[in-house]
Design an enzyme around this catalytic site. Structure first.
Site, PDB file in Angstrom:
ATOM      1  N   VAL A  21       0.831  -1.205   0.000  1.00 54.94           N
ATOM      2  CA  VAL A  21       0.000   0.000   0.000  1.00 54.94           C
ATOM      3  C   VAL A  21       0.868   1.259   0.000  1.00 54.94           C
ATOM      4  CG1 VAL A  21      -1.747   1.319   1.267  1.00 54.94           C
ATOM      5  CG2 VAL A  21      -1.907  -1.184   1.132  1.00 54.94           C
ATOM      6  N   VAL A  40      -6.259  20.496  -2.698  1.00 54.49           N
ATOM      7  CA  VAL A  40      -6.026  20.840  -1.299  1.00 54.49           C
ATOM      8  C   VAL A  40      -5.966  22.348  -1.090  1.00 54.49           C
ATOM      9  CG1 VAL A  40      -4.317  20.711   0.570  1.00 54.49           C
ATOM     10  CG2 VAL A  40      -4.907  18.661  -0.746  1.00 54.49           C
ATOM     11  N   ARG A  52      11.973  -0.538   7.618  1.00 56.93           N
ATOM     12  CA  ARG A  52      12.965  -1.326   8.347  1.00 56.93           C
ATOM     13  C   ARG A  52      14.219  -1.559   7.516  1.00 56.93           C
ATOM     14  NH1 ARG A  52       9.499  -6.226  11.254  1.00 56.93           N
ATOM     15  NH2 ARG A  52       8.309  -4.921  12.714  1.00 56.93           N
ATOM     16  N   ARG A  53      14.022  -1.808   6.228  1.00 56.04           N
ATOM     17  CA  ARG A  53      15.151  -2.169   5.361  1.00 56.04           C
ATOM     18  C   ARG A  53      15.130  -1.299   4.110  1.00 56.04           C
ATOM     19  NH1 ARG A  53      12.379  -6.591   7.082  1.00 56.04           N
ATOM     20  NH2 ARG A  53      13.444  -7.990   8.559  1.00 56.04           N
ATOM     21  N   GLU A 133     -10.509   5.669   6.526  1.00 55.09           N
ATOM     22  CA  GLU A 133     -11.366   5.048   5.515  1.00 55.09           C
ATOM     23  C   GLU A 133     -10.780   3.745   4.981  1.00 55.09           C
ATOM     24  OE1 GLU A 133     -14.461   4.214   3.667  1.00 55.09           O
ATOM     25  OE2 GLU A 133     -14.524   6.335   4.226  1.00 55.09           O
ATOM     26  N   VAL A 136     -11.325  -0.397   6.331  1.00 59.13           N
ATOM     27  CA  VAL A 136     -12.407  -1.337   6.022  1.00 59.13           C
ATOM     28  C   VAL A 136     -12.769  -1.223   4.548  1.00 59.13           C
ATOM     29  CG1 VAL A 136     -14.788  -2.044   6.519  1.00 59.13           C
ATOM     30  CG2 VAL A 136     -13.346  -1.153   8.362  1.00 59.13           C
ATOM     31  N   GLY A 138     -11.164  -1.471   1.699  1.00 62.46           N
ATOM     32  CA  GLY A 138     -10.266  -0.939   0.681  1.00 62.46           C
ATOM     33  C   GLY A 138     -10.740   0.349   0.045  1.00 62.46           C
ATOM     34  N   ASP A 205      -9.800 -10.895  10.646  1.00 59.79           N
ATOM     35  CA  ASP A 205      -9.810  -9.681   9.832  1.00 59.79           C
ATOM     36  C   ASP A 205     -11.220  -9.096   9.752  1.00 59.79           C
ATOM     37  OD1 ASP A 205      -8.452  -8.002   7.489  1.00 59.79           O
ATOM     38  OD2 ASP A 205     -10.354  -8.754   6.712  1.00 59.79           O
ATOM     39  N   LYS A 209     -13.002  -5.446  11.374  1.00 62.25           N
ATOM     40  CA  LYS A 209     -13.764  -4.522  10.544  1.00 62.25           C
ATOM     41  C   LYS A 209     -15.195  -4.375  11.060  1.00 62.25           C
ATOM     42  CE  LYS A 209     -10.956  -5.645   6.488  1.00 62.25           C
ATOM     43  NZ  LYS A 209     -10.875  -6.416   5.226  1.00 62.25           N
TER      44      LYS A 209
END
Length: 437
Positions: A21, A40, A52-53, A133, A136, A138, A205, A209
């Site tokens: 994502v 905006v 992390r990497r 948003e 739940v 997508g 999961d 939700k």
């Protein structure tokens, strides 16, 4: 600091995580820079991404990457976008951001289901925004309609398919007749199921939700542990075939109900479990890895939200929508809706929840068996709607459909039936939803 396009300072954004994502969020911010500025009213500037990497993220400009998430959150940013998932360190990092007055956009359903009130309180104290948003369904615009568009209405039920993996598995079992294990393996090969699919197939999961949906719909704090949860691992090809023979299909449903007692007292029921629904129901045609949620409200009536419930670009779309909303508030001085938990309705125990049931029994093919079984139903105050009996030599099957019955009453009935000498096996017990009374 002023932007290159005017006197309005940019909205500075830090992002935590850069997986499937996060990579898409970074790409969209970069590629849609001009459009975002126009929408905006100020530039949206991604200042850093905590990972992390760093060496694993060659598609991201190197100067954006850092391994110090705490320092990034504490830096001079306006918004923190979190797409790392899990409880810690996400919880600590987002609380630090909110307490410092920095707005938060998160896709973290588990964190919201378990610690949503704590995050809301931190946002309220500092005046920061909290948007979620993407947590739940997508890309499906669902939470904002519940949170804002239906804020003046009374929502009575939210029922939906909110996990793409389980919906793919059950849809494939229905269309091919294959067994659960075989279909789950295929889902893994196609990328619809994780290497460890436990969170999906065991209902964790969907339960997280459901907790979020119920909290928004009923203005009540519903923690994840209050959600009754069952997965799909016990659904058999025989269950799917039986449902098809009755004009039904099996789906893993998240069901959130407002329950009104005879004395007018209200409570909420929140549950996740497989259920048979009529093939004519709007949710029955939702196939593959798609999600759909059916909302029933007093004034608005019946609403359905449908689309892709997972995937990098789809979830990133929801994240970016929240980011635009937060950035607009920063520029114009607005604020997101606060937590609405004024109703404080109790969560009804699953044992007191009433629904219909489909029960399949293997029994001895001899006189009096049906009478014995029917007597047990009557003793436990469970009303039988229909009975189908088939026999072959000394073996027979009984398929029983009930009227509305409580979970406790049905469970007691099944236990006593299983103890009858004429009953060889209780083959399956499945709830039936979506049918008119």
């Amino acid at each position: 600091m002023t932007s290159a396009t005017g006197s309005t300072p940019p909205v500075r954004v830090a992002m935590l995580g850069c997986g499937t994502v996060g990579t898409q969020v970074e790409r969209l911010i970069r590629e849609q820079s001009a459009d975002l500025t126009a929408r905006v009213g100020a530039p949206v500037e991604l200042t850093g991404i905590a990972v992390r990497r760093p060496h694993r993220h060659r598609e991201v400009p190197e100067e954006l990457l850092t391994t110090d998430a705490e320092a990034l959150v504490a830096s001079d940013v306006d918004v923190v976008v979190e797409v790392i998932g899990g409880i810690e360190p996400a919880r600590s990092l987002l609380l630090a951001a909110l307490r410092a007055g920095k707005s938060v956009v998160t896709a973290n359903k588990a964190l919201l289901a378990e610690h949503g009130p704590e995050l809301y309180e931190a946002a309220d104290e500092s005046g920061a925004d909290l948007y979620f948003e993407a947590s739940v369904a997508g890309a499906i615009p669902l939470l904002r309609p519940l949170r804002e568009s239906l804020a003046g209405d009374r929502v009575n039920r939210v029922m939906g398919i909110v996990n793409g993996t389980t919906n793919y598995v059950l849809s494939a079992m229905d269309s091919t007749g294959a067994a659960y294990g075989e279909t789950l393996e295929e889902a893994g090969r196609l990328g619809y199921a994780e290497a460890d699919p436990t969170a999906d197939v065991d209902g964790f999961d969907a339960a997280a939700k459901a907790a979020i949906l119920a909290s928004l719909a009923f203005h009540t704090r519903v923690p994840a542990e209050a959600v009754h949860r069952e997965g799909i691992s016990r659904v058999t090809a025989a269950d799917i075939t039986a449902a098809r023979g009755m004009g039904r299909v099996v789906k893993l449903l998240a069901i959130c109900d407002r329950v009104v007692d005879e004395d007018g007292g209200e409570s909420v029921s929140v549950r996740v479990h497989p259920a048979m629904i009529p093939r004519g129901h709007p949710l029955a045609t939702v196939g593959g890895a798609f999600n759909a949620v059916f909302v029933e409200a007093e004034a608005a009536g019946q609403l359905m939200f449908y689309g892709q419930g997972a995937g990098g670009p789809q979830t990133a779309s929801a994240v970016l929508g929240d980011l635009v909303a937060v950035a607009r508030n920063r520029v114009a001085g607005g604020r997101s809706p606060r937590e609405s938990a004024y109703a404080e309705l109790p969560v009804r125990p699953m044992g007191q929840v009433a629904t219909r049931y489909h029960i399949s029994l293997d029994v001895a093919d001899r006189t009096g068996v049906l009478a014995q079984v029917a007597a047990v139903f009557a003793e436990n105050d469970v009303s039988i709607a229909t009975v189908t009996q088939r026999g072959h030599r000394d073996e027979a099957s009984l398929v029983i459909a009930t009227h509305l019955a409580s979970e406790d009453a049905l469970r007691g009935t099944v236990e006593k039936i299983a103890a009858l000498s004429a009953v060889r096996e209780v083959v399956s017990v499945m709830r039936v939803e979506g049918e008119e009374p």
